[in-house]
Design an enzyme around this catalytic site. Structure first.
Site, PDB file in Angstrom:
ATOM      1  N   GLY A 206      10.082  12.335 -31.540  1.00 59.38           N
ATOM      2  CA  GLY A 206       8.432  11.916 -31.492  1.00 59.38           C
ATOM      3  C   GLY A 206       8.013  11.979 -30.001  1.00 59.38           C
ATOM      4  O   GLY A 206       7.007  12.193 -29.598  1.00 59.38           O
ATOM      5  N   VAL A 208       8.590  13.766 -27.827  1.00 55.36           N
ATOM      6  CA  VAL A 208       8.306  15.310 -27.220  1.00 55.36           C
ATOM      7  C   VAL A 208       7.061  15.631 -27.708  1.00 55.36           C
ATOM      8  O   VAL A 208       6.027  15.956 -26.855  1.00 55.36           O
ATOM      9  CB  VAL A 208       9.401  16.385 -27.673  1.00 55.36           C
ATOM     10  CG1 VAL A 208       8.928  17.663 -27.489  1.00 55.36           C
ATOM     11  CG2 VAL A 208      10.664  16.295 -26.959  1.00 55.36           C
ATOM     12  N   GLU A 247      -5.794  21.927 -38.383  1.00 60.13           N
ATOM     13  CA  GLU A 247      -5.463  22.412 -39.730  1.00 60.13           C
ATOM     14  C   GLU A 247      -4.676  21.707 -40.573  1.00 60.13           C
ATOM     15  O   GLU A 247      -3.588  21.304 -40.554  1.00 60.13           O
ATOM     16  CB  GLU A 247      -4.827  23.745 -39.880  1.00 60.13           C
ATOM     17  CG  GLU A 247      -5.682  24.942 -38.952  1.00 60.13           C
ATOM     18  CD  GLU A 247      -6.762  25.498 -39.578  1.00 60.13           C
ATOM     19  OE1 GLU A 247      -6.865  25.296 -41.009  1.00 60.13           O
ATOM     20  OE2 GLU A 247      -7.747  26.140 -39.027  1.00 60.13           O
ATOM     21  N   CYS A 281      -0.444  24.241 -48.150  1.00 56.76           N
ATOM     22  CA  CYS A 281      -1.554  23.384 -47.898  1.00 56.76           C
ATOM     23  C   CYS A 281      -2.834  23.822 -48.967  1.00 56.76           C
ATOM     24  O   CYS A 281      -3.439  22.673 -49.516  1.00 56.76           O
ATOM     25  CB  CYS A 281      -2.147  23.406 -46.423  1.00 56.76           C
ATOM     26  SG  CYS A 281      -2.482  25.256 -46.036  1.00 56.76           S
TER      27      CYS A 281
HETATM   28  P1  NDP Z   1       3.458  16.635 -40.104  1.00 53.96           P
HETATM   29  O1  NDP Z   1       2.247  16.041 -39.781  1.00 53.96           O
HETATM   30  O2  NDP Z   1       4.525  15.490 -40.729  1.00 53.96           O
HETATM   31  O3  NDP Z   1       4.198  17.373 -38.976  1.00 53.96           O
HETATM   32  C1  NDP Z   1       3.623  18.368 -38.414  1.00 53.96           C
HETATM   33  C2  NDP Z   1       4.157  18.441 -37.123  1.00 53.96           C
HETATM   34  O4  NDP Z   1       3.630  17.616 -36.237  1.00 53.96           O
HETATM   35  C3  NDP Z   1       5.401  18.640 -36.938  1.00 53.96           C
HETATM   36  O5  NDP Z   1       6.130  19.747 -35.921  1.00 53.96           O
HETATM   37  C4  NDP Z   1       6.034  17.231 -36.587  1.00 53.96           C
HETATM   38  O6  NDP Z   1       7.210  17.159 -35.692  1.00 53.96           O
HETATM   39  C5  NDP Z   1       4.676  17.066 -35.122  1.00 53.96           C
HETATM   40  N1  NDP Z   1       4.587  15.864 -35.131  1.00 53.96           N
HETATM   41  C6  NDP Z   1       4.651  14.507 -35.839  1.00 53.96           C
HETATM   42  N2  NDP Z   1       4.326  13.585 -34.826  1.00 53.96           N
HETATM   43  C7  NDP Z   1       3.604  13.978 -33.729  1.00 53.96           C
HETATM   44  C8  NDP Z   1       3.126  13.367 -32.982  1.00 53.96           C
HETATM   45  N3  NDP Z   1       3.005  11.978 -32.764  1.00 53.96           N
HETATM   46  N4  NDP Z   1       2.448  14.197 -31.738  1.00 53.96           N
HETATM   47  C9  NDP Z   1       2.802  15.457 -31.718  1.00 53.96           C
HETATM   48  N5  NDP Z   1       3.249  16.132 -32.837  1.00 53.96           N
HETATM   49  C10 NDP Z   1       3.813  15.423 -33.858  1.00 53.96           C
HETATM   50  O7  NDP Z   1       3.337  17.468 -41.355  1.00 53.96           O
HETATM   51  P2  NDP Z   1       4.416  18.354 -42.108  1.00 53.96           P
HETATM   52  O8  NDP Z   1       5.504  19.126 -41.174  1.00 53.96           O
HETATM   53  O9  NDP Z   1       5.145  17.319 -43.028  1.00 53.96           O
HETATM   54  O10 NDP Z   1       3.526  19.463 -43.014  1.00 53.96           O
HETATM   55  C11 NDP Z   1       2.906  19.002 -44.144  1.00 53.96           C
HETATM   56  C12 NDP Z   1       1.612  18.878 -44.055  1.00 53.96           C
HETATM   57  O11 NDP Z   1       0.810  20.026 -43.504  1.00 53.96           O
HETATM   58  C13 NDP Z   1       0.700  18.497 -45.221  1.00 53.96           C
HETATM   59  O12 NDP Z   1      -0.068  17.680 -45.185  1.00 53.96           O
HETATM   60  C14 NDP Z   1       0.225  19.901 -45.178  1.00 53.96           C
HETATM   61  O13 NDP Z   1      -1.097  19.952 -46.180  1.00 53.96           O
HETATM   62  C15 NDP Z   1      -0.302  20.066 -43.904  1.00 53.96           C
HETATM   63  N6  NDP Z   1      -0.427  21.697 -43.668  1.00 53.96           N
HETATM   64  C16 NDP Z   1      -1.662  22.206 -43.595  1.00 53.96           C
HETATM   65  C17 NDP Z   1      -1.800  23.551 -43.404  1.00 53.96           C
HETATM   66  C18 NDP Z   1      -3.274  24.154 -43.096  1.00 53.96           C
HETATM   67  O14 NDP Z   1      -3.401  25.492 -42.593  1.00 53.96           O
HETATM   68  N7  NDP Z   1      -4.446  23.634 -43.160  1.00 53.96           N
HETATM   69  C19 NDP Z   1      -0.816  24.511 -43.591  1.00 53.96           C
HETATM   70  C20 NDP Z   1       0.574  23.983 -43.948  1.00 53.96           C
HETATM   71  C21 NDP Z   1       0.681  22.534 -44.026  1.00 53.96           C
HETATM   72  P3  NDP Z   1       8.245  15.892 -36.061  1.00 53.96           P
HETATM   73  O15 NDP Z   1       8.656  16.322 -37.257  1.00 53.96           O
HETATM   74  O16 NDP Z   1       9.149  16.125 -35.022  1.00 53.96           O
HETATM   75  O17 NDP Z   1       7.425  14.684 -35.884  1.00 53.96           O
END
Ligand code: NDP
Length: 483
Positions: A206, A208, A247, A281
């Site tokens: 987190g 990072v 997105e 998604c």
């Molecule tokens: P998350 O929102 O949990 O994570 C997405 C990314 O954000 C990860 O790389 C995560 O890294 C990072 N992240 C988490 N917290 C922070 C922060 N505070 N600051 C910056 N970066 C952060 O989503 P998921 O990976 O679980 O993906 C699933 C979600 O993505 C679903 O809701 C899905 O619908 C959506 N999605 C949307 C798409 C679209 O095009 N509209 C396409 C694909 C998925 P870390 O895990 O290290 O925290």
């Protein structure tokens, strides 16, 4: 014993080792460590952003033709490595190998499409009248932070990379810890074609993500992921008034009209619900079926869904893979438990291909739920897994109300044999995208059609010429002619 593959940070076209490494485990076989990923920290983020910032000052001056040519060469490189990359991505994120191969093909053609439309999309415009001459120009913004999830990491990363760098920006990616390896390998191979600092990668926790989204040199955050994380990112961005592009998730309704040919549409419906085990998604997340077709729709859907063979993502006989991670697995499993306690009726389907390995991966069966209340949790949430509710309805007007009764607005679909009727219904849906008799963009895809959601499903769009607005600043130059 084989030495696990190590994936480092990548800054200024150099591998950067860190003190700590995190194991990436195969979600379909916990005993397998796919590799070790470097754990970066706030200082690494600063190094990466500083290097991207320095590179930007030169990269923005490189001719557009040259930037396009380098991007195309880097796409060729990914294509050459597609099989190896696909295997690596599938191992780490649990998606079936064929699905990942198709994803890489899509990522490569997406890059080529962006290269093809870059010149026309980035054209400046001039206007002139008796007293003035004006030029409206599009300039790159600077350092972009690219944050991507695990479910389709290659295509989602390339959808940001291609328009960002061809426009003259530089980028720092933070891949998901649940799919960090394939994306890093691909980006490193692509980076060989670009000056050092144009493409950078930092892995970590987190701290990072937070450091990246608050760094003063980052001009824009292009984020794909969940709404909860997007709110954190937006709060961080607010302190520095950074531009954002989101997105996000969806709760996409599929509306079956009473003139639909069920035998014809069912294979597409089942695929659109259960592809990636429901973890994408714009998967269909709720299905509205007219009363008079309800029982036959249910029976046909159950029969076809029952044909899935659930097994390890690299087993060539598998047609249905595991969940990606523990949190995902628990979310969906707990949701299923709550459905069991409700009045709705559910069936768990499919065949276990490798029963002995079942508890050694995040395996779940596809589930169909009938007799669901329109406001039941399964209907209103983004389940992001293989559980689908069938909701009965009586009139067209009623079903449009039900479909739009959501905070989300990503995709949606209408299934009908009548073009005019389905078009009229589609126009009433509140969503970024509505598909008729399919669930995805048509062959006109990337080049012509914006991809994105409205309401809480996103801000901004990817693909087509509109994506260039996400990565450019407008600069108008106004010349006042002398009187
Ligand atoms: P998350 O929102 O949990 O994570 C997405 C990314 O954000 C990860 O790389 C995560 O890294 C990072 N992240 C988490 N917290 C922070 C922060 N505070 N600051 C910056 N970066 C952060 O989503 P998921 O990976 O679980 O993906 C699933 C979600 O993505 C679903 O809701 C899905 O619908 C959506 N999605 C949307 C798409 C679209 O095009 N509209 C396409 C694909 C998925 P870390 O895990 O290290 O925290």
């Amino acid at each position: 014993m084989a030495v696990a593959k190590r994936i480092n940070l990548f800054i200024k076209n150099k591998n950067v080792e860190t003190k700590e490494y995190t194991e990436v485990k195969d979600p379909g076989n916990f005993s397998e460590v796919v590799g070790l990923v470097a754990k970066g920290n706030v200082q690494h983020v600063d190094q990466a952003v500083q290097s991207a910032h320095k590179a930007f000052l030169l990269w923005r001056k490189v001719d557009l033709d040259q930037r396009i040519s380098l991007l195309l060469k880097s796409a060729d490189r990914i294509e050459e490595e597609a099989s190896l990359l696909a295997e690596l991505v599938s191992k780490e994120n649990g998606m079936l190998l064929n699905t990942t191969k198709a994803e890489i093909t899509m990522a490569v053609s997406g890059i080529r499409n962006i290269a093809e439309i870059a010149e026309s999309s980035l054209q400046s415009k001039q206007f002139e009248d008796e007293s003035s001459w004006v030029s409206v120009e599009k300039n790159p913004m600077g350092v972009i932070a690219g944050i991507v999830p695990w479910n389709a990491p290659m295509v989602l990363t390339m959808q940001k990379l291609a328009p960002a760098v061809v426009t003259g920006n530089t980028i720092v990616f933070k891949p998901s810890p649940f799919a960090p390896m394939g994306v890093t390998e691909a980006l490193k191979k692509m980076a060989e074609f670009f000056p050092p600092g144009v493409i950078n990668i930092v892995h970590g926790d987190g701290d990072v993500g937070a450091a990246l989204t608050t760094h003063p040199h980052v001009r824009k955050i292009s984020f794909t992921g969940g709404g909860k994380t997007a709110r954190h990112v937006m709060r961080n961005a607010a302190d520095y008034l950074k531009d954002i592009h989101f997105e996000l998730g969806g709760n996409d309704p599929a509306i079956i009209l009473d003139d639909a040919n069920l035998d014809e549409i069912m294979p597409k419906i089942v695929n659109s619900v259960f592809k990636r085990s429901g973890q994408y998604c714009y998967a269909i997340k709720r299905i509205y079926v007219p009363d008079n077709l309800y029982d036959s729709f249910y029976e046909k859907m159950v029969a076809l869904t029952n044909e899935f063979k659930i097994g390890h993502q690299l087993n060539e006989n598998s047609t249905f893979g595991p969940m990606n991670n523990l949190q995902q697995y628990h979310n969906v499993k707990n949701l299923i438990e709550r459905i069991k306690e409700s009045k709705a009726m559910m069936v768990e389907l499919g065949e276990q291909l490798e029963p002995d390995n079942w508890d050694n991966g995040y395996y779940l069966r596809p589930v169909i739920v009938r007799d669901v209340e329109p406001d039941q949790e399964l209907v209103t949430c983004e389940q992001f897994g293989p559980v689908i509710p069938l909701i009965p309805y009586q009139t067209d007007e009623q079903v449009i109300g039900l479909a739009n009764n959501t905070e989300y607005g990503l995709g949606s679909s209408i299934w009908s044999s009548d073009f005019d009727r389905s078009l009229q219904m589609a126009r009433k849906i509140e969503a970024g995208m509505t598909f008729i008799n399919g669930n995805g963009q048509t062959s006109l895809g990337y080049k012509n059609i914006p991809f994105g959601g409205i309401k809480q499903s996103g801000i901004g769009n990817e693909n087509s010429e509109v994506v260039f607005d996400e990565f450019t600043d407008y600069h108008s130059i106004n010349y006042h002619k002398s009187e």
